[in-house]
Design a protein around this motif. Structure first.
Motif, PDB file in Angstrom:
ATOM      1  N   ASN A  99      -2.397   8.083  -5.211  1.00 29.69           N
ATOM      2  CA  ASN A  99      -2.176   9.237  -6.088  1.00 29.69           C
ATOM      3  C   ASN A  99      -2.152   8.815  -7.561  1.00 29.69           C
ATOM      4  N   THR A 100      -1.920   9.799  -8.434  1.00 25.38           N
ATOM      5  CA  THR A 100      -1.895   9.502  -9.870  1.00 25.38           C
ATOM      6  C   THR A 100      -0.484   9.157 -10.350  1.00 25.38           C
ATOM      7  N   ASP A 101       0.487   9.240  -9.459  1.00 23.53           N
ATOM      8  CA  ASP A 101       1.876   8.966  -9.844  1.00 23.53           C
ATOM      9  C   ASP A 101       2.583   8.308  -8.658  1.00 23.53           C
ATOM     10  N   PHE A 102       3.693   7.657  -8.953  1.00 25.62           N
ATOM     11  CA  PHE A 102       4.498   7.085  -7.868  1.00 25.62           C
ATOM     12  C   PHE A 102       5.376   8.171  -7.266  1.00 25.62           C
TER      13      PHE A 102
ATOM     14  N   ALA B 246       6.820  -1.503 -13.051  1.00 28.27           N
ATOM     15  CA  ALA B 246       5.786  -0.577 -13.540  1.00 28.27           C
ATOM     16  C   ALA B 246       4.443  -1.275 -13.753  1.00 28.27           C
ATOM     17  N   ASP B 247       4.493  -2.506 -14.271  1.00 22.20           N
ATOM     18  CA  ASP B 247       3.229  -3.192 -14.570  1.00 22.20           C
ATOM     19  C   ASP B 247       2.539  -3.723 -13.320  1.00 22.20           C
ATOM     20  N   LYS B 248       3.183  -3.579 -12.171  1.00 20.66           N
ATOM     21  CA  LYS B 248       2.577  -4.055 -10.917  1.00 20.66           C
ATOM     22  C   LYS B 248       1.983  -2.901 -10.098  1.00 20.66           C
ATOM     23  N   MET B 249       2.072  -1.694 -10.635  1.00 29.34           N
ATOM     24  CA  MET B 249       1.569  -0.539  -9.890  1.00 29.34           C
ATOM     25  C   MET B 249       0.202  -0.126 -10.412  1.00 29.34           C
ATOM     26  N   GLU B 250      -0.717   0.087  -9.485  1.00 29.84           N
ATOM     27  CA  GLU B 250      -2.038   0.602  -9.853  1.00 29.84           C
ATOM     28  C   GLU B 250      -2.234   1.931  -9.138  1.00 29.84           C
ATOM     29  N   PHE B 251      -2.655   2.949  -9.908  1.00 31.76           N
ATOM     30  CA  PHE B 251      -2.795   4.287  -9.336  1.00 31.76           C
ATOM     31  C   PHE B 251      -4.254   4.619  -9.039  1.00 31.76           C
ATOM     32  N   GLU B 252      -4.428   5.666  -8.266  1.00 35.49           N
ATOM     33  CA  GLU B 252      -5.761   6.129  -7.839  1.00 35.49           C
ATOM     34  C   GLU B 252      -6.549   5.009  -7.141  1.00 35.49           C
ATOM     35  N   LYS B 253      -5.825   4.217  -6.378  1.00 32.20           N
ATOM     36  CA  LYS B 253      -6.446   3.159  -5.566  1.00 32.20           C
ATOM     37  C   LYS B 253      -6.318   3.591  -4.104  1.00 32.20           C
TER      38      LYS B 253
ATOM     39  N   ILE C 255       0.867  -1.180   0.000  1.00 32.86           N
ATOM     40  CA  ILE C 255       0.000   0.000   0.000  1.00 32.86           C
ATOM     41  C   ILE C 255       0.904   1.231   0.000  1.00 32.86           C
ATOM     42  N   GLY C 256       0.898   1.945  -1.108  1.00 33.64           N
ATOM     43  CA  GLY C 256       1.711   3.157  -1.222  1.00 33.64           C
ATOM     44  C   GLY C 256       2.905   2.944  -2.133  1.00 33.64           C
ATOM     45  N   ALA C 257       3.091   3.866  -3.078  1.00 30.88           N
ATOM     46  CA  ALA C 257       4.215   3.772  -4.024  1.00 30.88           C
ATOM     47  C   ALA C 257       5.194   4.920  -3.827  1.00 30.88           C
ATOM     48  N   GLY C 258       5.529   5.171  -2.557  1.00 30.69           N
ATOM     49  CA  GLY C 258       6.597   6.123  -2.257  1.00 30.69           C
ATOM     50  C   GLY C 258       7.928   5.385  -2.263  1.00 30.69           C
ATOM     51  N   ALA C 259       8.935   5.984  -1.640  1.00 26.67           N
ATOM     52  CA  ALA C 259      10.275   5.380  -1.649  1.00 26.67           C
ATOM     53  C   ALA C 259      10.258   3.964  -1.069  1.00 26.67           C
ATOM     54  N   ALA C 260       9.531   3.767   0.032  1.00 27.41           N
ATOM     55  CA  ALA C 260       9.492   2.440   0.658  1.00 27.41           C
ATOM     56  C   ALA C 260       8.716   1.454  -0.208  1.00 27.41           C
ATOM     57  N   GLY C 261       7.574   1.893  -0.740  1.00 26.33           N
ATOM     58  CA  GLY C 261       6.735   0.999  -1.545  1.00 26.33           C
ATOM     59  C   GLY C 261       7.419   0.578  -2.836  1.00 26.33           C
ATOM     60  N   ILE C 262       8.053   1.525  -3.499  1.00 23.80           N
ATOM     61  CA  ILE C 262       8.763   1.210  -4.747  1.00 23.80           C
ATOM     62  C   ILE C 262       9.902   0.233  -4.464  1.00 23.80           C
ATOM     63  N   THR C 263      10.659   0.530  -3.415  1.00 23.35           N
ATOM     64  CA  THR C 263      11.792  -0.338  -3.079  1.00 23.35           C
ATOM     65  C   THR C 263      11.307  -1.743  -2.717  1.00 23.35           C
ATOM     66  N   ALA C 264      10.211  -1.801  -1.986  1.00 23.32           N
ATOM     67  CA  ALA C 264       9.667  -3.116  -1.617  1.00 23.32           C
ATOM     68  C   ALA C 264       9.290  -3.896  -2.877  1.00 23.32           C
ATOM     69  N   GLY C 265       8.625  -3.228  -3.805  1.00 27.41           N
ATOM     70  CA  GLY C 265       8.259  -3.886  -5.063  1.00 27.41           C
ATOM     71  C   GLY C 265       9.488  -4.355  -5.828  1.00 27.41           C
ATOM     72  N   TYR C 266      10.501  -3.512  -5.841  1.00 21.08           N
ATOM     73  CA  TYR C 266      11.751  -3.832  -6.538  1.00 21.08           C
ATOM     74  C   TYR C 266      12.406  -5.084  -5.937  1.00 21.08           C
TER      75      TYR C 266
END
Lengths: 191, 396
Positions: B74-77, B170-177, B48-59
């Motif tokens: 939000n509409t962007d990471f 990128a394909d694992k991120m959903e925005f405005e959720k 939940i959340g695509a900030g620095a922690a969320g992006i890194t976790a996904g990575y």
């Protein structure tokens, strides 16, 4: 490796110089010291003092003098800068004979010229975190200063001392900054 | 500790703290978090959340072939990492900007020796520093000796994530959720969004700003234990604001400080320092009470007018005379951020341990406020927290 060699040579010279010195009266001397800006930026200083005028007082157990002190200092901050300071100070000193040698105090005004190599940037490798393409710029400026030093005898020809130096570095009209150096080292008297 | 606090302590305590700080800085030169763990976890993770922690976790999960999905309100990471293009001839960090540790951390975060890329770094050591106090501008350039921070020379924190982490996820991120409910009563965790969509996962990693949790923007079922709720509320996440102003002529020092009160910060700084540019861009970075005074004004226009009035007072009207353009990033007004960054009270370790305790061994927490390694309130600390938490989560 080169730095280790230099440090080893200095330590060796510290051990040998007292053996070479023979005089029991204050005379020409050489000072080798730790030289740190704000204590945290370490370096090395070499200096000496030359009497312009001196007066022996109270039966030769003390001496007052006006002196000129040339000094060369180097200090650095890892991954930030390396600086060289050449300084000439004029001052007043009082030296007193103690049981083990000569104690001294002095106050001086000086003018120095500092040259610095500043690392403004670099590239970091994402593969291993190493640094490359270090971008260095060189700056220089005059630095008037005032300093106070005090020394205590260790052996007849050797004393330990500290010196505090407060200066104002003028790199250009916009960039002037106050600075503080702490110096702690040994003074070797020569015959 | 932020810059203002550091400088204040340096001024009041003499030379001791800079020495201590230098030692701590040296300690930070070593990476202290594991990046090569082998996960035994089998299942799906919802971030939940695509900030620095969320992006890194996904990575990290992508690298370990763990199934995951990221939901971003939000509409962007990026979260509090945000980039502004076109304002000057270099990209501007509207959020997290400085690298508050050895830049080798960038390599540690990527943790992939096959990535053959270099990032240009500015050794951030401002040369001209002034403080505005009692209606006088006073130089304190000596403080530059105590700076030891870094910045991106050509890129930004946003650019770093965009270039080196996001492409693989990128394909694992959903925005405005906008996640409103997390139900961890069952075998799987059920996550529901504002639009009524439901997601199921074996584990959930919550990386939203601490303010969102304090304001109960997400409903947990069962509710948080009282101890955890109490610990959460000891953390302060005050108002935060950045303003950038471009001028036709430069008239300001590298750093201009005003507030040296603990827990607050108000610093004007040359945003172009060390960049390859001739553009004159002044940034204002403010947190806490000074930031609230601006955000309470209610509009960007009023904030800019207030900032200009202050600068005109300090610099004899030059700000208004040379102003070309201004932009405000009001982090307090961002609906899914609502402030700046975390400030801990006195019980850092115990608070951290309580907050990091997973809910039902299924709901974990990471982010800038939740890095048990100690570097909280920083971008790299947020990213580092993802490594630390995932190491525990994936170990099962």
């Amino acid at each position: 490796m080169q730095r280790k060699r230099i440090i080893f040579s200095l330590i060796l010279s510290l051990a040998v110089l007292p053996l070479m010195a023979q005089s029991s009266s204050p005379g020409k001397h050489l000072e080798v010291a730790y030289f740190g800006q704000f204590l945290v930026q370490p370096g090395l200083s070499i200096s000496s003092s030359i009497d312009i005028q001196s007066w022996a007082i109270t039966g030769g157990i003390a001496k007052r003098s006006l002196f000129v002190r040339p000094q060369f200092g180097y200090y650095f901050q890892a991954n930030s800068h390396q600086s060289y300071l050449a300084k000439l100070a004029f001052g007043y000193a009082v030296q007193k004979r103690k049981r083990r040698g000569w104690a001294h105090q002095s106050l001086s005004l000086g003018i120095g010229y500092q040259l610095s190599a500043i690392q403004e940037g670099f590239s970091v490798s994402l593969a291993d975190g190493s640094r490359s393409a270090r971008n260095r710029v060189y700056t220089s400026g005059w630095m008037p200063s005032i300093s106070y030093s005090q020394g205590v005898p260790i052996q007849p020809q050797l004393s330990g001392y500290y010196r505090l130096l407060i200066g104002q570095l003028f790199e250009n009209t916009e960039r002037t900054s106050a600075t503080l150096f702490a110096e702690m080292g040994l003074r070797f008297y020569f015959k | 500790m932020n810059r203002s606090e550091f400088l204040k302590h340096s001024l009041t305590m003499g030379l001791g703290l800079p020495f201590l700080s230098s030692l701590l800085s040296a300690c930070n030169d070593q990476s202290l978090f594991g990046t090569d763990f082998q996960p035994s976890f089998k299942g799906k993770v919802l971030i939940i959340g695509a900030g620095a922690a969320g992006i890194t976790a996904g990575y990290i999960l992508q690298k370990h072939n763990v199934d995951f999905q990221i939901l971003e309100a939000n509409t962007d990471f990026g979260g509090r990492v945000k980039r502004l293009d076109g304002f000057a001839d270099f990209p501007i960090d509207l959020g997290g900007e400085w690298i508050h540790t050895d830049p080798a951390i960038l390599s540690d975060l990527i943790a992939d020796p096959s990535v053959q890329a270099n990032v240009d770094i500015i050794n951030y050591r401002p040369k001209t520093i002034s403080i505005w106090r009692n209606n006088k501008l006073r130089r304190m350039n000596f403080a530059s000796h105590f700076y030891r921070e870094y910045k991106f020379k050509r890129s930004t924190w946003y650019g770093f994530f965009e270039q080196f982490m996001v492409p693989s996820i990128a394909d694992k991120m959903e925005f405005e959720k906008v996640v409103t409910d997390i139900d961890y009563r069952g075998e799987q965790v059920r996550v529901t969004t504002e639009a009524g969509e439901t997601y199921l996962a074996d584990s959930v990693l919550v990386t939203v700003p601490i303010k969102m949790l304090q304001n109960e923007m997400i409903n947990f079922e069962p509710a948080w234990p009282q101890e955890k709720r109490d610990a959460l509320n000891t953390i302060d996440m005050p108002a935060g604001l950045k303003v950038f102003l471009s001028f036709s002529e430069r008239f300001y020092p590298d750093i201009l400080m005003e507030s040296l009160t603990s827990g607050t910060e108000k610093t004007f700084y040359d945003a172009a320092f060390g960049k390859d540019t001739n553009d004159a861009v002044l940034g204002l970075f403010t947190v806490g009470e000074p930031a609230k005074r601006y955000t309470d004004l209610g509009s960007d226009e009023l904030i800019i007018a207030a900032v200009l009035r202050e600068l005109d007072t300090i610099f004899d009207g030059k700000a208004s005379r040379f102003l070309q353009e201004a932009v405000v990033q009001n982090w307090s007004a961002e609906p899914y951020i609502q402030g700046s960054y975390s400030h801990y009270g006195s019980n850092f370790n115990s608070t951290m341990q309580i907050l990091l305790e997973p809910l039902g061994n299924k709901v974990y927490f990471a982010g800038e406020a939740l890095n048990e390694g100690g570097d909280t309130s920083t971008v790299h600390g947020a990213a580092e927290s993802a490594y630390r938490v995932l190491e525990k989560m994936l170990a099962g």
